[in-house]
Each structure stands twice: as structure tokens, then as C-alpha cells.
Write an enzyme that holds these catalytic residues in place. Structure first.
Site, PDB file in Angstrom:
ATOM      1  N   GLU A 211       0.819  -1.055   0.023  1.00  0.00           N
ATOM      2  CA  GLU A 211       0.136  -0.075  -0.133  1.00  0.00           C
ATOM      3  C   GLU A 211       0.870   1.337   0.045  1.00  0.00           C
ATOM      4  OE1 GLU A 211      -2.892  -2.719  -0.157  1.00  0.00           O
ATOM      5  OE2 GLU A 211      -2.898  -0.534  -0.567  1.00  0.00           O
ATOM      6  N   HIS A 214       1.753   2.543  -3.547  1.00  0.00           N
ATOM      7  CA  HIS A 214       0.839   3.185  -4.227  1.00  0.00           C
ATOM      8  C   HIS A 214       1.119   4.755  -3.787  1.00  0.00           C
ATOM      9  CE1 HIS A 214      -1.723   0.251  -6.205  1.00  0.00           C
ATOM     10  NE2 HIS A 214      -1.631  -0.392  -5.054  1.00  0.00           N
TER      11      HIS A 214
END
Length: 249
Positions: A211, A214
């Protein structure tokens, strides 16, 4: 984020993800889905989800594109949507105080669970902020496992690495081997703006790193080796054809 486990590819004809633990047994379930029994510490997704139930059982669940999710206008964006490559700004103190970041985080969890995922970064739903949410169990009933990280930073990576099969909600119907650090140390804020420091290892460290990528405009296909990138290129080509207008490759 979605994952899969390594032993499955050797045991059945699924395009399965990997896990480095001891041997698993593939059994047919009453609903026609594969159930894996054996030592387990992680949740994964196979072109669907491997959901962690306790310490010894995984259940394979078909991947879900939730589309419209009741209670939110947020949607999972597909590669090559420009938001996946855009710069992500830090959440401000004002945004934390007025509750806007808390609202986004709550709705991100709604989308994540609807997609049968275990993690989601704000750019994946078109919000270019340094914000991520995850629940390593993937089970919305286990809300105490929910983690929200505001303006996170990885301040130390372990030299020790491991490789697992990863997939991503923004890259449906594909996965590949990704090398990541076995543990990381991070700094972040919570939804009240309080600074926190954590050390994550294993499964949680991998979710966090996925994550976190990202938030830097990095997607998991950027970390695939040449062979794996060639293998998924036909799926990428389909995504580009379907969602690619104005996209950032």
C-alpha cells in the site's frame, strides 16, 4: 491489495498464488471452492481471496469487482488510471480536525471489504492523499484489526528479503512474484493526528509495503521481473484497452 499462496500452483490447476509455509492439502468444499488446510499465518488472494480463518485454514473466494458500493461514491480505479501514478499530498492537520480524512478512511474500508481485499491506498479510489487502510484478517467483523495510516513513512527496511505472489485490486485477474523486506519500521499519524511509530514483520509488513508503494505512485507490476512482466502483459494490454484513455503507464 490481494495475495495468493505458492503451494497451490503445484497442487492444483488454479493460477494460484504462493506461500512458503509447509505443505497444504487441497480439498473440495461443499460450495465448489478450494479449501487449503495446513499451517497458516497469512491471508492471500488467488485470482480471488484466500481468507485467513484461525491458524490452520484458508478459504479460496472468487475475486470481486464491487463496482458501486452502497454508502460511498468511491470506486476501485483500474490501471492505467492517472490517479495511480499521480503525486499524493500529505493529509493536513485541518483535514484531520474537520473529519474529512476519517470519512474517507471509513469509506475506503467499505470499498476494500466489498472487493474482498485486505488493504487499500487512497490513490486507488481517486483520492491523491498519503493515506492507507488495511485489515490483515480481511474480515470486516474483526474491526479491531483495522489499521489507518496517515502520512506514513518507512524509516527502516530489513536487509532480509522474501518473495511472495502479490496481486492488486487495481490490476484484476493477474498476479506476480514480488520481493520485499521481511520487516520494516514506520512512522505515521493516526486519525487524531497523533504521531505513531511501529515495527511490522511478515504478512503485515508486506501489506504495508504494497500500500505504501501506491502512495509513491509505484504499482506492483513495477516490481515484477522480466519473465513475470511478460506473463501478465496480455492482461495489462486488456486493461489499457478498457481503461487506458488518458492513462499513465
Amino acid at each position: 491489495m490481494r495475495f495468493a499462496s505458492s503451494m497451490i500452483a503445484a497442487l492444483c490447476a488454479l493460477a494460484a498464488p504462493r506461500h512458503h509455509a509447509a505443505a497444504f492439502t487441497v480439498v473440495s468444499s461443499a460450495v465448489g471452492r478450494s479449501v487449503l488446510s495446513g499451517p497458516a499465518t497469512h491471508s492471500f488472494r488467488i485470482p480471488g481471496t484466500l481468507r485467513h480463518f484461525g491458524t490452520g485454514l484458508f478459504s479460496a473466494v472468487e475475486e470481486v469487482d464491487p463496482g458501486v458500493v452502497e454508502g460511498t461514491d468511491l470506486r476501485v480505479l483500474k490501471y492505467p488510471d492517472p490517479s495511480l501514478r499521480a503525486e499524493n499530498s500529505e493529509c493536513t492537520d485541518e483535514e484531520l480536525k474537520d473529519g474529512s480524512i476519517s470519512k474517507i478512511a471509513k469509506e475506503m474500508f467499505m470499498v476494500m471489504y466489498a472487493a474482498e481485499g485486505v488493504g487499500l491506498a487512497a490513490p486507488q479510489v481517486g483520492v491523491n492523499k498519503r493515506l492507507m487502510v488495511y485489515n490483515e484478517s480481511g474480515d470486516k467483523k474483526k474491526w479491531l484489526d483495522e489499521i489507518v495510516m496517515v502520512n506514513p513513512k518507512i524509516v527502516e527496511f530489513s536487509e532480509a528479503k522474501d518473495v511472495e505472489i502479490e496481486g492488486c485490486l487495481s490490476f484484476p485477474n493477474m498476479n506476480g512474484k514480488v520481493q520485499r523486506s521481511k520487516w520494516i519500521k514506520v512512522e505515521a499519524q493516526n486519525l487524531k493526528g497523533k504521531k505513531i511509530k511501529k515495527k511490522f514483520k511478515g504478512w503485515e509488513a508486506r501489506i504495508f509495503q504494497h500500500e505504501y508503494d501506491h502512495l509513491d505512485g509505484v504499482v506492483y507490476i513495477d516490481r515484477l521481473d522480466e519473465e513475470d512482466r511478460k506473463e501478465v502483459q496480455p492482461v495489462l494490454d486488456d486493461l489499457i484497452e478498457t481503461f487506458g484513455e488518458g492513462g499513465e503507464l
